[in-house]
Every structure is written in C-alpha cells, then in structure tokens.
Scaffold this motif. Structure first.
Motif, PDB file in Angstrom:
ATOM      1  N   ILE A   1       5.994  -6.747  14.492  1.00  0.00           N
ATOM      2  CA  ILE A   1       7.430  -6.405  14.554  1.00  0.00           C
ATOM      3  C   ILE A   1       7.418  -5.213  15.552  1.00  0.00           C
ATOM      4  O   ILE A   1       6.710  -4.049  14.885  1.00  0.00           O
ATOM      5  CB  ILE A   1       8.225  -6.037  13.018  1.00  0.00           C
ATOM      6  CG1 ILE A   1       8.279  -7.330  12.564  1.00  0.00           C
ATOM      7  CG2 ILE A   1       9.362  -5.236  13.333  1.00  0.00           C
ATOM      8  CD1 ILE A   1       8.930  -7.395  11.450  1.00  0.00           C
ATOM      9  N   GLU A   2       7.917  -4.935  16.616  1.00  0.00           N
ATOM     10  CA  GLU A   2       7.809  -3.653  17.214  1.00  0.00           C
ATOM     11  C   GLU A   2       9.186  -3.111  17.890  1.00  0.00           C
ATOM     12  O   GLU A   2      10.214  -3.959  18.005  1.00  0.00           O
ATOM     13  CB  GLU A   2       6.953  -4.026  18.724  1.00  0.00           C
ATOM     14  CG  GLU A   2       5.486  -4.102  18.292  1.00  0.00           C
ATOM     15  CD  GLU A   2       4.748  -4.290  19.417  1.00  0.00           C
ATOM     16  OE1 GLU A   2       3.406  -4.142  19.309  1.00  0.00           O
ATOM     17  OE2 GLU A   2       5.184  -4.667  20.582  1.00  0.00           O
ATOM     18  N   ARG A   3       9.209  -1.885  17.863  1.00  0.00           N
ATOM     19  CA  ARG A   3      10.516  -1.238  18.776  1.00  0.00           C
ATOM     20  C   ARG A   3      11.923  -1.439  18.110  1.00  0.00           C
ATOM     21  O   ARG A   3      12.803  -1.905  18.705  1.00  0.00           O
ATOM     22  CB  ARG A   3      10.726  -1.662  20.508  1.00  0.00           C
ATOM     23  CG  ARG A   3       9.208  -1.223  20.898  1.00  0.00           C
ATOM     24  CD  ARG A   3       9.262  -1.198  22.367  1.00  0.00           C
ATOM     25  NE  ARG A   3       8.081  -0.587  22.710  1.00  0.00           N
ATOM     26  CZ  ARG A   3       7.946   0.812  23.131  1.00  0.00           C
ATOM     27  NH1 ARG A   3       8.687   1.537  22.832  1.00  0.00           N
ATOM     28  NH2 ARG A   3       6.694   1.254  23.343  1.00  0.00           N
TER      29      ARG A   3
ATOM     30  N   THR B   1       0.452  -0.859  30.215  1.00  0.00           N
ATOM     31  CA  THR B   1      -1.049  -0.813  30.122  1.00  0.00           C
ATOM     32  C   THR B   1      -1.343  -0.711  28.656  1.00  0.00           C
ATOM     33  O   THR B   1      -1.996   0.175  28.276  1.00  0.00           O
ATOM     34  CB  THR B   1      -1.529   0.520  30.805  1.00  0.00           C
ATOM     35  OG1 THR B   1      -0.884   1.652  30.325  1.00  0.00           O
ATOM     36  CG2 THR B   1      -1.446   0.457  32.422  1.00  0.00           C
ATOM     37  N   GLY B   2      -0.855  -1.624  27.772  1.00  0.00           N
ATOM     38  CA  GLY B   2      -1.089  -1.742  26.528  1.00  0.00           C
ATOM     39  C   GLY B   2      -0.533  -0.506  25.894  1.00  0.00           C
ATOM     40  O   GLY B   2       0.349  -0.032  25.902  1.00  0.00           O
ATOM     41  N   TRP B   3      -1.863  -0.009  24.971  1.00  0.00           N
ATOM     42  CA  TRP B   3      -1.450   1.321  24.208  1.00  0.00           C
ATOM     43  C   TRP B   3      -1.779   2.510  25.082  1.00  0.00           C
ATOM     44  O   TRP B   3      -1.737   3.690  24.515  1.00  0.00           O
ATOM     45  CB  TRP B   3      -2.475   1.320  22.854  1.00  0.00           C
ATOM     46  CG  TRP B   3      -2.079   0.191  22.048  1.00  0.00           C
ATOM     47  CD1 TRP B   3      -2.821  -0.928  21.616  1.00  0.00           C
ATOM     48  CD2 TRP B   3      -0.949  -0.086  21.187  1.00  0.00           C
ATOM     49  NE1 TRP B   3      -2.107  -1.732  20.451  1.00  0.00           N
ATOM     50  CE2 TRP B   3      -0.879  -1.498  20.352  1.00  0.00           C
ATOM     51  CE3 TRP B   3       0.579   0.477  21.045  1.00  0.00           C
ATOM     52  CZ2 TRP B   3       0.035  -1.778  19.712  1.00  0.00           C
ATOM     53  CZ3 TRP B   3       1.508  -0.035  20.385  1.00  0.00           C
ATOM     54  CH2 TRP B   3       1.099  -1.151  19.526  1.00  0.00           C
ATOM     55  N   ASP B   4      -2.409   2.517  26.010  1.00  0.00           N
ATOM     56  CA  ASP B   4      -2.799   3.460  26.960  1.00  0.00           C
ATOM     57  C   ASP B   4      -1.520   4.094  27.797  1.00  0.00           C
ATOM     58  O   ASP B   4      -0.896   3.483  28.321  1.00  0.00           O
ATOM     59  CB  ASP B   4      -3.910   3.280  27.906  1.00  0.00           C
ATOM     60  CG  ASP B   4      -5.145   2.726  27.316  1.00  0.00           C
ATOM     61  OD1 ASP B   4      -5.542   3.022  26.131  1.00  0.00           O
ATOM     62  OD2 ASP B   4      -5.702   1.762  27.729  1.00  0.00           O
TER      63      ASP B   4
END
Ligand code: DGJ
Length: 361
Positions: free
Chosen positions: A89-91, A264-267
């Motif tokens: 679950i995101e954002r 870029t993923g978590w970066d």
C-alpha cells in the motif's frame, strides 16, 4: 514531550509520544481547523517496504507537533482480501467529500506476492478523518475509456490488437523499449495501470486522481465522480515517456503547479516541475526547482537532497505559504525513512525549493 517550534528536514521527527512519526509518502488533509497526516506505516528492515500494518494517521494544529491517532486503514487478515497483510500500500491520500460527508482515501495497491505487477488504485472510506477506514475496492482505472487528448485516429481495434502483441504480458519496461502509446492501448479494455499517485480537490469541488500509468512512462490525470470514489470518465495522458513518479500538485494564482520525481526505485533522482492553466493540461515542464545542498548527505538538486516528492501543502490562513513534502527512503530499514518539508518560493516564471536545515512558518 517538549513541543517543537521549527521544522528540521531529514531529522528524526518525534510525535506526542516521542516516537519518530511513521507515515511515509505523506498525504495531508486540513479539516475543521486541524491537519491530518496520513502515510505508509513501516516496520523495521526490508519487510517495511510491504504493508504489514496499514496506513497511519497523525493530527496537528501547528504542523510541527503531531498526535498519534493510530492506524486509519488496517491491512486485512483475510487471505482473500486485496489488502491482506503483505500486500503493498503506497502513497495514501485522503480527501473530504462535503456532499456525502465521507472521507475518501485513495492509494496505490499491489496485490500480495506479485511485486509491482497489479498496478491498481485502491479506495477506502470513513465517516471520520482518523478512521477506521473501510476498504471499498481496488482496480485499474478507466477500462474502455479513451483519454480526451488521444487523437481519434489512434482509437481503433486494429491499434489495440497490434499493441497487445507488442506489449504481451509485460507490466514493466525498465529499458523503455515499448512506446507509451502501445502500453496504453494494450490496457485500454482492462483498465490503465495506476502506481504512484496523488488526489487533488479543485476550488469548484471537482476532484482528480493523478497517477503514474503505462508502466510508469506517462502520468494520467483523471477526474473523479461527485462522490470521489470512482473515475468520472474524463482523463488525459500527460508527459508521455517522461517516467514521472511521486506526483504532487497545488493551485496558486489560478494556475496548477506540479512536482514529481524521475523513476529510479527507492534511489533519489532530480525532481521535475511543471505548470498548467487547466488541470487537464496542456502542461509545460519547468526546470528542477531544487536549490542548495543537504549537508547531512551532501546531496543537492541532482538528487533532490536525497528525497522524493510526495505532497504540496497549502498552509491554511497564510497567504502564499506552500510546503513541499519529500521522503528520504531507507529501504534497508524502512521505518527509519525521513521527512523533508521545505517552503516553496514562487517566482515570476516558476518556483524554487531551497534546502534549509531548520526553518519555521
Ligand atoms: C518509487 C515510488 O515512488 C515509491 O512509491 C515506490 O513505489 C518505490 N518506487 C518502489 O521501488
């Protein structure tokens, strides 16, 4: 707990119990004199990148000192539920519907054990700001609905059939070999992919869901129905092929201002900015709005101070005060993710977000 009198971007942010606030990819709501901060509750370690608990909510009247209000939307223990523990679950973002008097939460949902393949939007509702919220459903938006800005000559069965062959069963295209339009057409009948997202209520009460679609290549901006719980069938494709994640939006001076990240993923990566005279566009990209360096990690505009956008908060009752909210991710120990809240400074042509290690309203 000693009360806080200034923001400390990137530092531990203690709540009323002295515990670091646990509400990542924040969405803010102002309702009847109080702010509510919703976000992903993370646990320790890499497991925190999945939803093991749910969506956490805090409340505040000064934006600095936050009271823990508990879990607004809890994951389910039912293995049949879309939001079973271990899903993603995101954002989460909450808006209030004055007509139905319901608080409506939208979020990005990935079904358990499927990585990021499902690419769905989730909806939950509550009669009170802090919840508990009841999960309504998850789905891919706009099945069978054409975007307003897709030329008539692209809207045919032949193009859909060809697109389905070239896209196949892919749900991600990190090398960008597929065209965003092909991805779009291939999803036309089943519904469009919906990952990173925000929701926005305009002055006229109409609400919009902005979500990263087409395997993250294109942003969709979709009007919601009057009850804010579904899509109204009116939407556009914006920034095709620009791979923008983490969308955030505000309205100022009759114009719509937008921040996002690269993909870029978590970066961290350089932030994007854009402006439009109408929410459905056309949108014009602006330069990277970030200025300065975060001395903690030595990162400046090329890495958004180490952060990724999540929300733009208009400060109630304070003219021209807008705060840009970012997350500094710690995917190896998700619970230790940090919050970067910085003031936005509007200029003649755009806006700037300058690093500050400490500031106040
Ligand atoms: C970037 C997104 O902005 C986040 O919400 C999350 O989905 C990560 N990617 C996962 O890698």
């Amino acid at each position: 707990m000693k009360s806080l009198s200034s923001f400390h971007p990137g530092a531990i942010w203690p709540d009323n119990n002295g515990v670091h606030i646990n509400a990542h990819s924040a969405g803010l709501l102002f309702h009847e004199g109080r702010y509510y901060w919703f976000g992903e509750h993370k646990i320790e370690g890499k497991a925190g990148n999945r939803a093991e608990v749910g969506v956490h909510v805090y409340s505040s009247d000064d934006l600095l000192n936050w009271t823990d209000e508990g879990i607004a939307l809890a994951v389910s223990e039912d293995p049949e539920s879309d939001i079973v523990r271990g899903c993603i679950i995101e954002r989460p973002k909450v808006i209030y519907n004055a007509k139905t008097r319901k608080f409506v939460m939208w979020f990005h949902l990935e079904l358990k054990d499927l990585g990021y393949q499902a690419a769905r939007a989730g909806v939950a509702v509550s009669d009170t700001a802090t919840g508990p919220y009841t999960f309504v459903r998850s789905f891919r938006p706009n099945a069978g609905v054409w975007p307003q800005n897709l030329p008539a000559e692209e809207r045919d069965a032949d193009s859909i059939a060809k697109a389905k062959v070239s896209v196949g069963t892919k749900t991600n295209d990190p090398t960008g070999t597929l065209t965003p339009l092909a991805i779009h057409l291939a999803q036309h009948e089943g519904g469009q992919m919906a990952r990173d997202m925000t929701v926005f209520v305009d002055d006229d009460g109409k609400a919009y869901h902005l979500y990263t679609s087409e395997m993250n290549a294109t942003l969709h901006i979709s009007q919601l129905t009057d009850d804010y719980q579904d899509h109204a069938g009116i939407y556009v494709r914006a920034f095709p092929g620009r791979f923008m994640e983490a969308p955030a939006i505000c309205k100022r001076g009759g114009r719509y201002w937008f921040i996002a990240s690269d993909c870029t993923g978590w970066d961290p990566n350089p932030a994007r900015a854009a402006v439009a005279d109408a929410i459905l566009g056309p949108w014009t990209e602006l330069g990277n709005p970030c200025v300065g360096v975060n001395p903690e990690n030595g990162l400046g505009p090329e890495k958004t101070f180490g952060g990724q956008s999540t929300y733009i908060l208009p400060v109630e009752g304070k003219k021209d005060a807008y705060i840009a909210l970012f997350d500094i991710w710690r995917p190896e120990n998700a619970i230790d993710g940090r919050y970067v809240w910085l003031p936005m400074r509007f200029t003649e042509t755009g806006f700037e977000i300058e690093w500050r290690s400490e500031w106040s309203l």
